[in-house]
Enzyme design. Structure first.
Site, PDB file in Angstrom:
ATOM      1  N   GLY A  93      30.065  42.321  37.937  1.00  0.00           N
ATOM      2  CA  GLY A  93      30.921  43.028  38.892  1.00  0.00           C
ATOM      3  C   GLY A  93      31.506  44.305  38.302  1.00  0.00           C
ATOM      4  N   ASP A 319      41.736  36.344  35.129  1.00  0.00           N
ATOM      5  CA  ASP A 319      40.567  35.499  34.869  1.00  0.00           C
ATOM      6  C   ASP A 319      40.948  34.156  34.238  1.00  0.00           C
ATOM      7  OD1 ASP A 319      38.885  37.436  35.921  1.00  0.00           O
ATOM      8  OD2 ASP A 319      38.683  38.464  33.997  1.00  0.00           O
TER       9      ASP A 319
END
Ligand code: S3P
Length: 434
Positions: A93, A319
């Site tokens: 990404g 994350d």
């Protein structure tokens, strides 16, 4: 690939986490944007960051891999890339969101982007919208997904307020600002990881920060010389969580990034009662340091209490929030994460996959629109967890297994490859027998 992780005895040992993924992507991209060669050490050797090396090769860089793991010499084309290329971003990404910023302002060029099935479900309109405001021409599937094509156009600087804190979008707009006329300003709702700003400042770009405003002026030559990529705090977080949860553990993590925009998880874990000793960088909002600090962390297991993670902490631990949920299962009381709707557009919908996954292991956890609420029960039964192709789910399941009563089977362990191919080997190096 299915893998079983049984309840473990105390974890002991010293580890270096693999090279930071965010900084590795940027090392490859910024290395290629420089005219002179850039030496990189500590580069992450994993599927995502190999996609970025292949991308910069396609864009005209010569990349030589050195004899030592993670060492590279990048001889870039400089800010003007090869005028045509197909970029396969794979599952990365960050590559998909940053590279268009570099290319959009190069008139006459045409670059196509595509990736794997999962990346085709992740939106690119978040970068296409500000780039189009700058004058870019981007054709995307349904206006917002890969495959897409960037046609180079002259760009002008804009002032852009990020709708959500996203380091990827911030980085894309700032990179585009290098080749845009005038001044480009990005306003962040909350601070997010700042590797791009640090690298740009070190590379000689005119960039400054005033509160939540980052301002950059057009600049046509970058110079870096060398980049050291420290260990990834987002990868180390899995071992840190395992050491906190498995009774009697004590581990040391060496050469980890101490950048304050990356260590939110350690601060949250400490607030929950974890014993983590290390020289983390103190928060420096409003500044753009030129360096990437490193630290050594000493982590021991200990009893935990629940906590509330508010929106301003979310980008600093984005994350690692699945691990906050896991710690919450073992803590006394409730652990609540709010303002984390961004989790829904990660490698999987991480609110849904974390909540379903941990519930399947016996957790008391509820999804909310923008996060989750975990009621700690002091432990976790175990069972089977599906990764949905998401590397962080795979590593979460493994750590849950070590700390659980009955062990965990992880269905889809191969997902860890994109960020941490040595994950299982490193984890095993910490095992002691019960
Ligand atoms: C990243 C930024 C974060 C993070 C991702 C890497 C980066 O994404 O989740 O793993 O390298 O800039 P967002 O910027 O979309 O929050």
């Amino acid at each position: 690939m299915k893998r079983r992780f049984d309840p473990s005895g105390p974890l002991r040992g010293t580890l270096r986490a693999p090279g930071d993924k965010s900084l590795s992507h940027r090392a490859a991209l910024f290395g290629a944007m420089c005219d002179d060669p850039v030496q990189v050490t500590g580069y992450l050797e994993a599927a995502d960051t190999y996609s970025t090396l292949n991308a910069v090769r396609a864009l005209g860089a010569l990349v030589e891999e050195g004899a030592d793991p993670g060492t590279l010499t990048i001889r870039g084309p400089g800010l003007r890339a090869a005028t045509e290329a197909h970029i396969d971003v794979g599952n990365a990404g960050t590559l998909m969101r940053l590279a268009p910023g570099w290319l959009a302002g190069q008139p006459g060029g045409e670059w196509s982007f595509d990736g794997d099935e999962s990346i085709r479900r992740r939106p690119v309109d978040r970068v296409a919208i500000p780039l189009r405001q700058m004058g870019a021409w981007i054709d995307a599937h349904e206006h917002r997904f890969a495959p897409f094509t960037v046609h180079g156009m002259p760009l002008r600087g804009i002032e852009y307020t990020l709708p959500v804190a996203s380091a990827q979008v911030k980085s894309c707009v700032l990179i585009a600002g290098l080749l845009a006329s005038g001044t480009t300003t990005v306003i962040e709702p909350e601070p997010s990881r700042d590797h791009t700003e640090r690298l740009l400042a070190r590379a000689g770009a005119q960039i400054s920060r005033d509160g939540d405003r980052i301002v950059l002026t057009q600049h046509d030559e970058l110079e870096l010389g060398d980049i050291h990529v420290p260990g990834d705090p987002s990868s180390a977080a899995f071992h840190i969580a395992a050491a906190i949860l498995v009774k009697g553990s004590r581990i040391v993590i060496e050469d980890m990034s101490a950048n304050w925009t990356r260590t939110g998880f350690v601060r949250i874990a400490e607030r929950m009662g974890a014993v983590v000793i290390g020289d983390l960088e103190a928060p420096r909002p409003g500044e753009i340091p030129h360096d990437e600090p490193v630290c050594e962390l000493d982590v021991a297991s200990g009893p935990l209490v629940g906590t509330v993670v508010e929106a301003h902490e979310v980008p600093l631990a984005i994350d690692e929030l699945p691990l906050v949920a896991l710690l919450g299962c073992f803590a006394e009381g409730e652990t609540i994460v709010r303002g984390a709707q961004e989790l829904r557009v990660k490698e999987s919908d991480r609110i849904a996959t974390v909540v379903d996954g941990l519930r399947g292991l016996g957790a008391t956890i509820e999804a909310t629109e923008d996060g989750f609420v975990v009621t700690g029960t002091g432990g976790l039964r175990g069972g089977t967890i599906k990764t949905h192709g998401d590397h962080r789910l795979a590593m979460l399941g493994a750590v849950a297994g070590l700390a659980s009563r009955e062990g965990v089977e992880v269905d889809g362990m191969e997902a860890a490859e994109v960020s941490y191919p040595r994950f299982e080997t490193d984890l095993q190096s910490l095992f002691t027998s019960r």
